[in-house]
Scaffold this active site. Structure first.
Site, PDB file in Angstrom:
ATOM      1  N   HIS A 207       0.989  -1.180   0.041  1.00  0.00           N
ATOM      2  CA  HIS A 207      -0.187   0.018  -0.127  1.00  0.00           C
ATOM      3  C   HIS A 207       0.867   1.397  -0.009  1.00  0.00           C
ATOM      4  CE1 HIS A 207      -3.021   3.076   1.140  1.00  0.00           C
ATOM      5  NE2 HIS A 207      -3.830   2.109   0.962  1.00  0.00           N
TER       6      HIS A 207
ATOM      7  N   THR B 293      -4.686  26.901 -51.263  1.00  0.00           N
ATOM      8  CA  THR B 293      -5.898  26.219 -50.930  1.00  0.00           C
ATOM      9  C   THR B 293      -6.172  25.022 -51.321  1.00  0.00           C
ATOM     10  OG1 THR B 293      -7.342  27.719 -52.038  1.00  0.00           O
ATOM     11  CG2 THR B 293      -7.147  28.303 -50.176  1.00  0.00           C
ATOM     12  N   HIS B 294      -6.430  24.023 -50.765  1.00  0.00           N
ATOM     13  CA  HIS B 294      -6.497  22.810 -51.322  1.00  0.00           C
ATOM     14  C   HIS B 294      -5.329  22.186 -51.748  1.00  0.00           C
ATOM     15  CE1 HIS B 294     -11.146  23.496 -51.336  1.00  0.00           C
ATOM     16  NE2 HIS B 294     -10.721  24.543 -51.798  1.00  0.00           N
TER      17      HIS B 294
ATOM     18  N   SER C  28      20.203   5.587 -45.355  1.00  0.00           N
ATOM     19  CA  SER C  28      21.231   4.606 -45.688  1.00  0.00           C
ATOM     20  C   SER C  28      21.451   4.365 -47.108  1.00  0.00           C
ATOM     21  CB  SER C  28      20.685   3.423 -44.943  1.00  0.00           C
ATOM     22  OG  SER C  28      19.669   2.843 -45.423  1.00  0.00           O
TER      23      SER C  28
ATOM     24  N   LYS D 120      19.745  13.365 -49.378  1.00  0.00           N
ATOM     25  CA  LYS D 120      18.398  13.541 -48.878  1.00  0.00           C
ATOM     26  C   LYS D 120      18.345  14.635 -47.763  1.00  0.00           C
ATOM     27  CE  LYS D 120      14.958  10.830 -48.990  1.00  0.00           C
ATOM     28  NZ  LYS D 120      13.720   9.948 -48.863  1.00  0.00           N
TER      29      LYS D 120
ATOM     30  N   GLU E 198       8.331  15.299 -38.510  1.00  0.00           N
ATOM     31  CA  GLU E 198       7.627  14.069 -38.574  1.00  0.00           C
ATOM     32  C   GLU E 198       7.328  13.579 -37.196  1.00  0.00           C
ATOM     33  OE1 GLU E 198       8.658  12.383 -42.838  1.00  0.00           O
ATOM     34  OE2 GLU E 198      10.454  12.111 -41.374  1.00  0.00           O
TER      35      GLU E 198
END
Lengths: 448, 448, 448, 448
Positions: free
Chosen positions: D74, D146-147, D272, D277, D284
Site C-alpha cells: 500500500h 488552398t486545397h 542509408s 536527402k 515528422e
C-alpha cells in the site's frame, strides 16, 4: 426517408433550430447582408438602397438556395446567385471581396453564439436543481462509499453540492471561452483581405459590429480551428460530468441499494415481461449519448490540422461534428434537468444501508478519539482493526465489539461510545462545504 | 426541420434504406413473424393460420407503430400491439417468450447482413478500379518519395497495387467476421429462454433458419457487443485505408507536383475567386469523413461494457453509431470508386518531376554496381555521397559528377553509367510484385 | 530516473522482455544475420564464412549499438556499423540491398509473433478459469439483473460461460489474423527490391523462411500499417471484454450486493482509515488500464496514413503504441487470471438477494403458464401487473398476492403456484447453453 | 530492462524530473510535512518539534518508501510508515485526519504547478521564434495555397503570425485554467474532514497556504477530475497546433515545393541509401507524438467518471496519462522550438513557385479592378474565367491572355495590367494583421 436519430428521436427543438440546414443558410444570408451594409457605410454601395435589398434578401428561402446549388454544385456561389437575383443594383456588390469561408465561418460563429447562450441556460438549470437538492437533502446522512464499499458517512446534500461544483466550473469555462470563440472574419481568399485594399480591417470590423461578433485576430481563408477544438472539448467535458452524475444515479438506484430513483411515468412500460420494474432509463441514455459526444473530440482535432491557407478536409467533418455534438449535449443537459427535477430519495433505504454496516464504517471516529487520548495512531488502528474483525466474524455491531474491549472501556463510557458511533456526529465540515459551494455558485451566476 | 448531414447531404440511397428508422421497424416485424412461424412449427400455433397472419403483419406501416409508441412510450411493446391488432387468433402468441432485444438485436443482425453485403460490393468495386489502374499504369515510372523527399524510382502501377492489397485484406477480414457477426437470438429476458421451457434452443434455431442467420453461441438479454466492436473497427480500418489513398491523391495533385488529378466536372465551380483551380474536393471529403467514422470506435467499445444481463446505455449510442458509421463508410467507398474511376495521370509532369532529380535519386544503382565490382559498401557509399554533393552544389546531374570521378570511370564506361542511371532499368521486381498482388486478389475474389 | 509506470509498476517480465529496447536491437541483428545467410545461399557471400560471422554478430551487445547511434544519430546505420565491425570479409554484404525498415518492420514482426504467442497463452488461461467457474457454479441460481434492477433468475455458471464465449471469439480472431500480421519484408528503399535485381523475391522469401515469417504480399519502404491497426484493435477489444468482466465483479462485490469478492491478501491494507474494507482493487485497475489501451487505437490508425512510399510520422508513435499496448494488455490479462483464480462467491448473499425479490421477478413464469391455459397474453400480463403491484404495495410476496386472486386460483393450486415461483424451476436452457459454450471452446482450443 | 521510449528516447530532463516516480514520492512527503506543520499551528503538535522533524522527513529516500511498499502493498501506508520511523514524538500525528488521496492529489497539484510553469516557458519560447520569423519574413511574398492548389499570394510572415496567434491563445488558456487546476485537498476519507472535527477547513487552508496552492471548493475522497480533463485537453490542443505547424513544414519542404527546410545536422545520416536527402524528421516526429498525446484525452475523461465518493479505476490510468502527456507535450514543444530556431527559407524556390503560376492566381486583382470600373461581378468573373482558360491552354501568362482581350484593354493600359498582376501589390492588410498579432502577443505576455 429519415435515417439519423437526431432527426427523429433525440434533441430539442431549440437547439435543432440553431443547427438545422435551413438555419445555417439563413445565417449565411444574414452575413452577406451585413457585408453589403458595411460596404455601403464605406461608400461602395448606396446605403439607402441596401435597406430595401435587406428585406428582400432576408426573404430568400433555403429551398431556392438548394435549388441553385443542385445546379451549380457550389453552396456559396448558389447563395450569392440567390441574393443577386433579388438585390437589384446592389447585386454587383453581393459577396464583394469575400471568400466562401468568410460567410461560412462567420455564420458558424452566429450559430455558436446562440448555441452557447442556450447551453448557458441549460447549465444554469442543472445547477439550480443540484443546488436545490443540496439544500433539501443537506441533512440526509447516508453511507459514504469508496470502491463501491462502505466508507464513512456523508450526506446526499454533499454529493449534490459536489456535482454542482463541477457544473459551476463548466459555467466558468463557458464564460471564459466566449471571447475566443465568438469571432468572425471577412478576410478574403487567403486571409489578406486583398480585394478590399486597405479598407479590409475596417470593413471586417463593421461587419462584425453589425452581427455582434468580434473579428478574429488573424485568419487565413478560414478561422483557425483551435477555437472549435475548445468548443467541442468543452461539450465533451460537460458530457463526462453528466455521465458521472448519471452513473451514480444508476448505482444508487440498483436493486439492493435503492437509495434514490428516477421518476417513473404512469404510461411507461418498464419491461415487457416484468410489470414492477423501475429502470433508470434516462440516466442510462445520458451515459450512452455522453460517450458518442466525446467520440467527436478527436475528429475535431484532426479537422484543425489543415494545409497552408486551408484545405477542405474539415468541411464535411465539421458539418457533422458541430451539429451533432451541440444537439446531443443540449439533449442530455435537458434530460439531466428532467431527471434531477423529479429525483426521489428513499430515506428509509438510505437509513437501512447505513445501519447495515453496524458501525464498522465508523471505526475511524473511535480511532481518532483514542489518538486524542494519547494512544499512538498505529496502536489505535490495530485495536480497531481487531474489534472490527471480531464484529465482522460474530456478525455483531462494532459497538458490541468495542464494549468488551478493555483497551477501549478504560477510556470511554458506553454513552460516549454510542455517541461516537452516531453517523450524524461524524460529518465534519459537510455543511460548511455545501454552503461554500452554494455561496460560490451564487456569486458566479447572477440569476441562480 | 432536417438537422443531420446524412439526412440531406451524405450517404447513398441503398445504405440509407438499410439503416433508416422505417427499415429497422420493418425488420423487427419480420423477426416477430419468424418467431410466430417457429412457434407454429413447434405446435404452439396453428401453422396455416400463421401464413395468413404473415401477409397482414408485413403490411403494417412504420407510422402505425410510431403512433402507438408515442402513446405508450415503449418501442417494442408498440410493435407487439400493432402486430396483435392484425394477428387474429395468433395474436396471443405474438412476441411469445421473447424479450425486446430478441427482436432488436436480431433485426440489427439482418441490417448488418445487408450492410456487409453492400460493403462487399463497394470494396470489390474499389479493388477493381485499383487493379485496373495498376495494370494501366504498370510502366508509369515515377519518382518514389519518402518523407516527401525524392527517393528511388517506382511506378504508379506499384502504388495502385499496394493500395489494392490493403483493400484485399479488408475483403478477407469481412469474409472472416461474417460468421461471428451474423447471429441473432431468441433468448428471453436474461438469456435463459425460460419462457420456452426446454424448447428454447430449437425455437431459436428455427427462427434463425427462417431469417437466414445463425443463433448466438450464448447471449444474455442481449447479444455480447464484442461483435459490434469488430464491425465498427472494421469500418474504421476501411476508413483509414481510404484516407491514406485520398491523402496521397491530394499530395500528388498539389500545385507543384501535379502528377495526377481528380476529374473536374463541367458544371463545378472551382473557386469563387479563381476560375482555373482544380481542387481534389472528393479526396478531401473522404479524409474528413474517415476521421468522423473512426471517432465512433471508442463509444462502441464503451457500449459493450454493460452491467450484468444488460443495461440500456448501449441503446442510444448504438442507434447512432451503427447507422452513422455504416452510412458514412459506404459513402466514402462510393466516393473513392468515383475518384478512382476518373482519375487522370499527367505523364508529362510525372516525367518532369523524376528528371528534376538529375539522377541524384539513383545513386544507389551505381553504389550497388560498385559493390558488385568488389568495392566495400561503405567506400562505395562515400564515393556516391561525394559525387552527389558535387552535383547538388554545382547544379549538374549525377551523371556529370560521376563521369569526372576517376574512382568511377575506371570501372564503368559512359554508356554503362547512362544505363545505370535510367530509372526504368532500376525497378527490380516492381512488375512481379504488381502481378503477385493481382493474382492474389483474383484468387481471393471470384468475380474480380 | 524512471518515469513511466510500465518501467516500475505494470507489466510482466515475459512481455517486457519481448518489447524492451534491447530486445528490439537483438531482433534487428537477427534479421541482418538472416539477410546475410540468404545472400550466401544465393551465392553473394561465402556460406561457410557466414556461419562464423553469425556467432560473432549475435554476440553484439545493444550497448555497443547505442554507443555508435549516439555518435552518428541513425539507429540502423549504427546497427550496420556494429555488425560490419565484427563481420570480417562478409562485412561488405551487411545490410546489402536493404533499407532501414526492412530490418525494423521484420524485427517488429518477430516481436509481434512472440507477443501473439504470449497473448494466446494468457487468453487460454483466462478461458480456463472462466470454464472452471462456469462448471463449478453451474447451479448457482442468482438474481438476474437488467438496468441494475431485478430480473428473471439466471446462474453464475451462465455468466461465466458468456464471458468465456467472448474470450473464445478473441482466440478465434487471434488465430485468423496471424497470417496477415506475421509478415516481414526485404523490399529495399521504395519497395521495388531494385538493389537485388531480379533476385529480390527469392532473397526475401529466403530471409523470411529463415526467420519463420511470411513475406508481405507487397510493401513500399514499409509494410502497410493496416496490419498493425488490426493488432492494436484486437488488443483494444480484449481490453473491453476484460473491463466488462471487471466492471461486473465490482458491481457484484458492492457493499449491498456482495455476491462475490476478489481475494484479499493477508498483508494488504484495505484502507488507511477502515480496517474491514474489501476493495476490488485488481478489477478497478483492469478497468483503468483497459481505457488507456483503447486510447492507442486512434493514434495507430493515424500512423497508417503515410505519404507516398513512407514518411516518418509513424515511427515515434509506433515505438510507443506497440510497446505500451502489448505490455498493458498482457498485464491485465494476467491480472484477470489472478482475479478469477481466487474469486470467491458468497452463496448466502446470492440467495438473500434473490429472495429479497419475493417472487416479483418471477411473474413471467405465471404469465406464461396462464397463456398456456389459453388466457390471452395481454390479459395475463395485466393480471400479473396488478398482482405485482398489490404485493409491492403490501410488501408481501407475489405468491401471497396471487393466492388471493381468483383469476389465478381457478387455474393453479397452491402447490403449482409454489413450484412455478421456484427460481430453479425457471432456468430454461441455462445448462444446455453453458454446455454448448464449453463444448465449442474445447473444440476451438486443443489444450483447454 | 528499459521498455518505454520516454525512459530511453523521448522527453526532457526537466519535465521528467517533475513526473518521475521519485519526484512523486518526494512531493507526497512534502505534503505530509505541510500537514504536520498545519497541525502544529492548530495546536495538535508542538511546533518547534515539527521543524526538526521536517529536516529528517525531507531526507527520506524514495527507495526506503518503496522498500516498505513492497512489504505491505500500500503506497501511502508505506509513506506514512517511513515518515513515522523518523518523526519521533510527532509520529502519532503523521497523516492525521488524512486519506491517501489528500496526499496523492495534493502532490499531483504540486506536479501540475511545476508542469504548467515549464509548459509556459516552452510555449513562450515557441511564440518568440514565431514572432521573430513573422518579423524576419514579413515581406516574403509567396504563393498562397488552398486545397494544396495555387491561390492568391500571401507572405511567410503572415503564416508565422497566424501560427503565433494559436500559440497565444494556448498561453491565454493556460493562465485562465491555473486557478481551477492548482488546487489541493485535505478532506479526509469521504470529503467531510470528519477526523478534524470543525477544524477541517482551517487545517486545509493552512496546508495549502504552506504549499502555495488553493483548497478545492469541495472534494470527496478525491478532487473532482474535471480539472485533469481540462489539463489533458489543453495539452492535446497544443499537440494539434504543433502538428499543424509541423505538417505545413513537411508540405512546404516536399521535393517539388522546397520553400523551407529543417536544419540538417552535419553528423546526421539522411538515408542509408541516398546521401543527398534532407528529411523533415523533427517535424515528422512532432506529428507522430502529437497523435499519441491526443489518444489520452478520452481515457482521462473516463477516469473522471467515478463511483460515489471514489473508486480506484482512475489511479492506474492517471499514473500513465498525466506522466506521459506532460512529458510528450513538453518534448514536442522543445522540438518545435528547435525546428523553428533553425528553419531555413529558400527565397529562390518561393519565387519560382509563385511565378510558375504565370499570374493565373492573381485573376482576382483584375476582376476587382473591373468591378470598380462598373462591370457587374458575374461578368467580370466570366471575362477572367475565359482569359485564364486561354492562358492555361496556350501555356502563356494571364498578362498575355488579358492584353489581347478587348474587354480588358479598353479599361486598362499594359502598365496598369502589369501593376495589377504584381503579387506584392495585392497583399491587402497582410502587414497590418501581422503587426496586430504581434502587438496582441506583446500585451498578453510580459517578457516576449
Amino acid at each position: 426517408m429519415i435515417v439519423h436519430p437526431i432527426d427523429y428521436r433525440y434533441g430539442t427543438e431549440q437547439m435543432k433550430r440553431i443547427w438545422s440546414e435551413d438555419s445555417k443558410i439563413k445565417r449565411m444570408i444574414r452575413v452577406e447582408v451585413a457585408l453589403l451594409k458595411a460596404l455601403a457605410r464605406m461608400g461602395y454601395v448606396d446605403e439607402t438602397e441596401t435597406e430595401e435589398v435587406k428585406k428582400k434578401v432576408l426573404g430568400i428561402t433555403p429551398d431556392r438556395v438548394r435549388e441553385i446549388e443542385n445546379e451549380i454544385k457550389h453552396d456559396i456561389m448558389a447563395l450569392v446567385k440567390a441574393i443577386t437575383e433579388v438585390a437589384g443594383n446592389s447585386g454587383r456588390f453581393v459577396h464583394f471581396g469575400a471568400t466562401s469561408n468568410d460567410i461560412i465561418d462567420t455564420a458558424t460563429a452566429l450559430q455558436l453564439r446562440d448555441s452557447l447562450k442556450l447551453l448557458e441556460v441549460r447549465i444554469k438549470e442543472v445547477i439550480r436543481h443540484l443546488v436545490r437538492l443540496a439544500e433539501e437533502h443537506r441533512n440526509a446522512v447516508c453511507l459514504g462509499r469508496t470502491h463501491g464499499q462502505a466508507a464513512l458517512p456523508t450526506t446526499y446534500g454533499f454529493r449534490f453540492a459536489l456535482w454542482a461544483s463541477e457544473m459551476g466550473r463548466h459555467y466558468e469555462r463557458l464564460k471564459e471561452m466566449e471571447k475566443r470563440i465568438l469571432v468572425g472574419q471577412m478576410s478574403g481568399a487567403v486571409g489578406t483581405q486583398a480585394a478590399f485594399g486597405k479598407d479590409g480591417l475596417e470593413i471586417e470590423r463593421e461587419v462584425m459590429r453589425i452581427l455582434g461578433l468580434k473579428p478574429a485576430t488573424i485568419s487565413s481563408q478560414i478561422i483557425p480551428r483551435d477555437i472549435y477544438i475548445e468548443y467541442v472539448s468543452f461539450l465533451a467535458a460537460i458530457a463526462s460530468t453528466l455521465e458521472k452524475i448519471a452513473t451514480n444515479i444508476r448505482l444508487l438506484q440498483r436493486a439492493e441499494t435503492a437509495e434514490l430513483m428516477e421518476k417513473f411515468e404512469e404510461k411507461q412500460v418498464g419491461s415487457s415481461t416484468m410489470p414492477h420494474k423501475r429502470n433508470p432509463i434516462d440516466s442510462e441514455q445520458i451515459c450512452g449519448i455522453a460517450r458518442v459526444i466525446r467520440g467527436f473530440v478527436e475528429p475535431m482535432h484532426q479537422s484543425s490540422i489543415l494545409w497552408e491557407e486551408r484545405d477542405l478536409t474539415n468541411s464535411s467533418a465539421e458539418r457533422i461534428i458541430l451539429v451533432e455534438t451541440s444537439v446531443l449535449t443540449d439533449h442530455i443537459l435537458v434530460k439531466m434537468a428532467k431527471v434531477l427535477s423529479t429525483l426521489r430519495l428513499n430515506y428509509e433505504n438510505i437509513k437501512r444501508n447505513l445501519e447495515a454496516q453496524k458501525g464498522l464504517n465508523l471505526s475511524e471516529t473511535v480511532m481518532i478519539a483514542l489518538t486524542k487520548k494519547g494512544i499512538p495512531r498505529q496502536e489505535a488502528h490495530e485495536i480497531l482493526r481487531q474489534a472490527s474483525l471480531r464484529a465482522y466474524e460474530k456478525n455483531t455491531s462494532l459497538l458490541e465489539a468495542l464494549k468488551s474491549d478493555e483497551r477501549i472501556s478504560k477510556y470511554f463510557s458506553r454513552e460516549e461510545l454510542e455517541s461516537l458511533l452516531q453517523p450524524e456526529n461524524y460529518l465534519g465540515t459537510t455543511h460548511e462545504r455545501i454552503d461554500a459551494v452554494i455561496a460560490w455558485l451564487r456569486e458566479l451566476i447572477d440569476d441562480l
